[in-house]
Design a protein around this motif. Structure first.
Motif: not given
Length: 500
Positions: A369-376
């Motif tokens: 929780p509190g993180t991010s997932i990046t679609l690059a």
């Protein structure tokens, strides 16, 4: 194959023609030239004897008539000189009488009692001619010399005509051989082409009527019969496997659903201390359900032969990110889209959506929780790349490599995944000519790199609105893990579960 066989046949015929016609033409040309020079030599010897008799009889006035008469009958030129080299008669130039030719090599040789033969250019016409110069001698004394010359043009024309006739004959033979070879080649290759078409159809998952081959060499007819039996057997096996996949999906779903409902119905009658065990049992049933659907999805993938087509990778990424954003927000995870547009890529229909769904489900299970997932996104010269980057605990190099093995799960994991998600992702990527790998993300976590073949701009066939999820390979959507911050039993929006 037709061209190669035809070229082979014509090459053999051409070699045979060359082996026959070249020696024949050469022998004829040499024989014609030998006959011509031999006749000139004999005439020169005969005329030299007559000239010697006339010179010895001191009747030199008869020599011009002798030379002119022979030249009129044969077309040659006769030159007669006395022992000092002075011209006594010249059928080609009557005004040359009295001119001294003793310095000319052939005349000088004949005056020394040695005959001379050869070819030279006529000083007047420039044409090539053959000459024979003979001494006019009696006993041991030479009374004069005679030169007889004939143009080589008629002989050369006859030789050229023979070469032309041989060339025309060879061309006719070669043309006839080409027609025969073409018919023979088609007879041989017709069953090969039929087998090639049937094999291509079988590779595409289609089995048209088996090729009926009743012509061609016996070996190819036997091969066609064997191929037909093999294709029929293979088609039967594929149909049986597909029937099993479709029937098993229904037959296994019903008892598993009933089992889960029965377990859930036990909840009001159980001691509260057994509720945790009940939840674990229900979770195992659900994991078994997802595992069965994952196996069926892999079976359908391996049995399908879908043709790849251009896909708007950027549109699919934006669509799936928007779809997954609410569910990620429930777990206090942010989904971000970064990078430059990747443009169109080649993939089987629906595969890109399925790949992103699986990788996002995988990343959400690992993301704190509190993180991010990046679609690059990124486009290179040889690939259109998509990176799904999480900020989880990551995996070792060995674990990242083994993550694509079926049923493999990372040691110590408590996820309810089936261990089939990443194999499905790799199979979907490779079906379109791409691949997927797991790399270590900067700062920890996993960077799932999907590389797809780039599509040329002229092949773009983008669809307006949300891309179609055609040929959804995993029939059952994954469920979210029963962890804090996630609603029990909540469904992940599309795709089969992935966490190994």
């Amino acid at each position: 194959m037709t061209r190669r066989l035809l070229a082979s046949y014509l090459s053999l015929v051409l070699l045979a023609l060359l082996a026959l016609e070249l020696p024949l033409g050469y022998v004829y040309a040499r024989g014609e030239l030998n006959r011509f020079t031999g006749a000139v030599d004999r005439d020169a010897v005969m005329l030299a004897e007559l000239a010697e008799e006339i010179i010895d009889a001191h009747s030199t006035d008869m020599l011009p008539g002798l030379a002119a008469d022979y030249a009129h009958r044969s077309g040659g030129r006769v030159v007669i000189v006395d022992r000092k080299g002075a011209v006594l008669a010249d059928s080609g130039a009557s005004a040359a009488r009295g001119r001294n030719l003793s310095q000319e090599p052939d005349i000088a040789s004949a005056l020394r009692d040695r005959s001379a033969t050869g070819t030279r250019r006529d000083a007047g016409t420039g044409a090539e001619e053959y000459y024979a110069t003979m001494p006019a001698w009696s006993g041991t004394s030479v009374h004069g010399a005679l030169r007889l010359s004939h143009p080589l043009g008629p002989v050369q024309r006859r030789v050229h005509e023979v070469w032309l006739a041989l060339a025309i004959g060879g061309a006719c033979v070669l043309a006839a051989a080409a027609l025969t070879a073409l018919a023979l080649t088609r007879w041989i290759t017709r069953p090969v082409h039929a087998l090639e078409r049937a094999a291509a159809q079988l590779a595409d998952g289609r089995l048209a009527p088996a090729p009926v081959i009743d012509d061609g060499p016996p070996e190819l007819r036997r091969l066609a019969a064997t191929f037909t039996r093999t294709a029929t057997r293979l088609h039967h096996l594929l149909q049986t496997q597909r029937s099993f996949a479709s029937e098993a999906s229904h037959q296994l779903k019903t008892p598993l659903t009933a089992l889960r409902l029965r377990l859930e119905n036990f909840e009001p009658y159980l001691d509260p201390r057994a509720h945790d065990s009940l939840d674990e049992a229900i979770g195992e049933v659900e994991r078994l359900d997802r595992m069965i659907h994952g196996l069926l999805a892999l079976a359908r993938l391996e049995n399908s032969a879908t043709t790849p087509e251009p896909v708007d990778l950027d549109a699919v990424v934006a669509d799936r990110a928007a779809t997954w954003a609410p569910f990620a927000a429930e777990q206090q995870v942010h989904i971000a889209v970064a990078g430059q547009p990747a443009g169109p890529a080649v993939a089987v229909p629906g595969a890109v959506e399925q790949i992103i769904d699986n990788l996002l489900a995988n990343a959400l299970r690992a993301a704190p929780p509190g993180t991010s997932i990046t679609l690059a996104r990124r486009r290179t010269e040889h690939a259109a790349e998509l990176h799904v980057i999480d900020q989880g605990h990551g995996m070792s190099a060995t674990e990242r490599e083994r993550a694509f093995d079926r049923f493999w799960r990372a040691p110590g994991t408590h996820s309810d995944g089936s261990g089939l998600g990443l194999p499905i992702v790799r199979r979907l990527a490779r079906a379109g000519g791409g691949d997927v790998t797991l790399q270590e993300a900067p700062g920890g976590g996993i960077d799932a790199v999907v590389r797809l073949q780039p599509a040329a701009p002229a092949e773009d066939r983008f669809h307006a609105g949300r891309p179609r999820a055609v040929a959804r390979f995993a029939a059952h959507p994954a469920r979210a893990p029963r962890t804090a911050g996630a609603t029990a039993g909540a469904r992940v929006p599309g795709g089969s579960d992935v966490r190994t």
